[in-house]
Design an enzyme around this catalytic site. Structure first.
Site, PDB file in Angstrom:
ATOM      1  CG  HIS A   1      -2.036   0.585   0.678  1.00 50.05           C
ATOM      2  ND1 HIS A   1      -3.021   2.093   1.074  1.00 50.05           N
ATOM      3  CD2 HIS A   1      -3.432  -0.188   0.380  1.00 50.05           C
ATOM      4  CE1 HIS A   1      -4.361   2.175   1.160  1.00 50.05           C
ATOM      5  NE2 HIS A   1      -4.338   1.873   0.399  1.00 50.05           N
TER       6      HIS A   1
ATOM      7  CG  ASP B   1      -8.526   7.381   9.039  1.00 49.77           C
ATOM      8  OD1 ASP B   1      -8.800   7.667   9.811  1.00 49.77           O
ATOM      9  OD2 ASP B   1      -8.103   8.730   8.409  1.00 49.77           O
TER      10      ASP B   1
ATOM     11  CD  GLU C   1      -9.249  11.074  10.695  1.00 52.90           C
ATOM     12  OE1 GLU C   1     -10.229  11.612   9.574  1.00 52.90           O
ATOM     13  OE2 GLU C   1      -8.590  10.171  11.486  1.00 52.90           O
TER      14      GLU C   1
END
Length: 523
Positions: A104, A171, A281
């Protein structure tokens, strides 16, 4: 006579070449194939040389760069990785090795041109190799020992069986423990608990010498602090002991919209300074970056109509997002407690939106968006992401120069844009990770994506943002950093650079590990 006199010179040349290779950490162009002796070792049957395997390992989530390894390694044990690194370390010309989890990374950080990519997920289900164990001690409280190649989603599911969960998250949960700990691991919980690297008690590390070392704050502490946020430069994480706490059942999830950036940041900074919330956030909403995106589907169709009306008037609006956990014991008091925490905030009264969700569905909220994009063929595309840490003192300048003048006016942004504050005192400065030197700093995430032919325009926009910061003197630090020169890396690490170099010399002196970061080698 002439022939014999050439032999010492040839040996000298070979020695110089081998030393140059060890300095730059990459095989020379004519050593594209691995040493043939590697194929005679016991671990050879775990090496994959076929083009499909190496092709897959030559690309990552970013889809921006390509670096093809000579082989992909699927270890069946930690000892397999030890033996691989030891072999490279003892070669006259060492080959590079990169640990890969989910792949990733954005810019080839987990790649090894002409080297070996180690698929760490091969070990994630092997309980005999650091698999999974929950324990409790008087000094540490609850903790879990997990393999470096395990996904955070697997850890969540396994710890919930014990009524527990890790305290700090990213997240997105389909990332490996070793991958996030090599960077920092941040999200809306970081203001309270710090990043994931601040919630680790102990690790097993294989250094660039092929040594398997257990380290903690008390034992082999130099290696412990080096590896956390160390971008894979000092060792491969095979086991981590992470902090746990009692898990809640559900969450109260609230989003509030602002058109005034100063009020938005003032309220964010207030909320991270008080006790009570579990997650804070923020994000931008623009016409080309709609309220609902792949990170979560929060707003109803009627909500979106209301929001679009606000957008038409103001152009850019800011979404403050908070969460409070609760369980069966606090069901009756959570709403009142949450309201007390939100009293006095400056959002327009008609622009607050609430949702009740399960703890698991909230933490795993990005996954459903990923699956939807995969079904449409919109996930496996270029992702020219840019992540920055911006000092609080310059966040207003950043808003004016980047959010408004670049993102809004140029109308190119395709994806979520995050902006939320964190407390410096929740980070341990002995670790390798780098953050701004202010008590409060903002995490900025430009999570942009594009078609194969459009990503260059977004890359150009990223460069414009970085140039703006440099021009006006905003000392932003890249998270998941990417630089092309030694000068830029030195500037990034600042006062930590000399320590970083010293640690590299101690734990990976032949510069075998993580060449894709391009800190000590360039190709």
């Amino acid at each position: 006579m002439a022939t014999s006199s050439l032999i010492p010179s040839s040996l000298i040349v070979l020695f110089i070449i081998s030393r140059l290779v060890s300095i730059i950490g990459q095989p020379m162009p004519w050593t594209n194939s691995l040493p043939h002796q590697l194929l005679t070792l016991e671990i050879a049957d775990r090496l994959r040389l076929d083009s499909e395997e190496t092709k897959l390992a030559s690309r990552d989530f970013g889809k921006l760069v390509q670096a093809k390894p000579a082989a992909v390694f699927h270890p069946s044990s930690v000892d397999d990785i030890v033996n691989l690194i030891k072999f490279s370390y003892n070669c006259q010309v060492p080959f590079s090795i990169a640990a890969r989890g989910r792949g990733h990374s954005i810019r080839g950080q987990a790649m090894a041109q002409n080297g070996v990519v180690v698929e760490m997920t091969s070990l994630k289900h092997n309980n005999s190799e650091g698999g999974f164990r929950v324990s409790q001690s008087s000094s540490l409280g609850f903790y879990a020992d997990v393999a470096g190649g395990q996904f955070w989603i697997d850890v969540l599911i396994a710890t919930l069986e014990h009524g527990l969960a890790p305290v700090s998250w990213t997240d997105y949960l389909y990332l490996t423990i070793g991958g996030t700990l090599s960077n920092a691991g941040i999200s809306g919980q970081s203001f309270r608990y710090g990043p994931q690297i601040n919630n680790v008690f102990e690790m097993d590390i294989i250094t660039g010498k092929g040594e398997l070392v257990t380290c903690s704050k008390q034992i082999n502490s130099k290696l412990f602090y080096a590896v956390l946020g160390g971008l894979g430069q000092f060792g491969i994480i095979t086991r981590a002991r992470i902090a746990l706490e009692r898990a809640p059942n559900r969450v109260k999830w609230v989003r509030m919209l602002y058109h005034d950036f100063s009020a938005f940041t003032r309220d964010q900074e207030h909320l991270i300074s008080i006790n009570g919330l579990d997650y804070v956030e923020g994000s931008l909403i623009m016409h080309h970056s709609p309220p609902n995106n792949w990170r979560s589907s929060f707003f109803s169709p009627s909500d979106q109509m209301k929001i679009n009306s606000m957008l038409t008037k103001h152009g850019v609006i800011y979404c403050l997002e908070v969460v409070k956990y609760y369980d069966d014991l606090t069901t009756g008091t959570v709403d009142e407690g949450l309201q007390l925490l939100l009293n006095g905030l400056s959002f327009p009264p008609n622009f607050v939106f609430k949702k009740d969700d399960s703890f698991v569905d909230f933490l795993n909220r990005v996954r459903s968006g990923e699956l939807k994009l995969q079904a449409k063929g919109l996930w496996d595309i270029p992702h020219p992401w840019l992540n920055l840490f911006v000092p609080k003192s310059r966040i207003m300048d950043f808003n004016a120069g980047v959010f408004v003048d670049i993102l809004y006016k140029q109308n190119k942004t395709m994806g979520p844009v995050l902006v939320y504050p964190m407390n410096r005192n929740k980070w341990d400065d002995r670790m390798s990770a780098v953050i701004p030197d202010e008590d409060i700093f903002y995490s900025i995430g430009l999570l942009l994506s594009s078609g194969d032919s459009d990503w260059a325009a977004l890359e150009k926009q990223n460069q414009e943002i970085l140039q703006f910061c440099e021009k006006v003197g905003i000392n932003a630090k890249q998270y998941l950093p990417h630089y092309k020169t030694r000068k830029d890396w030195k500037n990034h690490f600042g006062a930590k650079w000399e320590t970083f170099v010293e640690r590299k010399a101690q734990f990976d002196p032949k510069m075998i590990l993580s060449p894709g970061q391009r800190i000590f080698n360039y190709f």
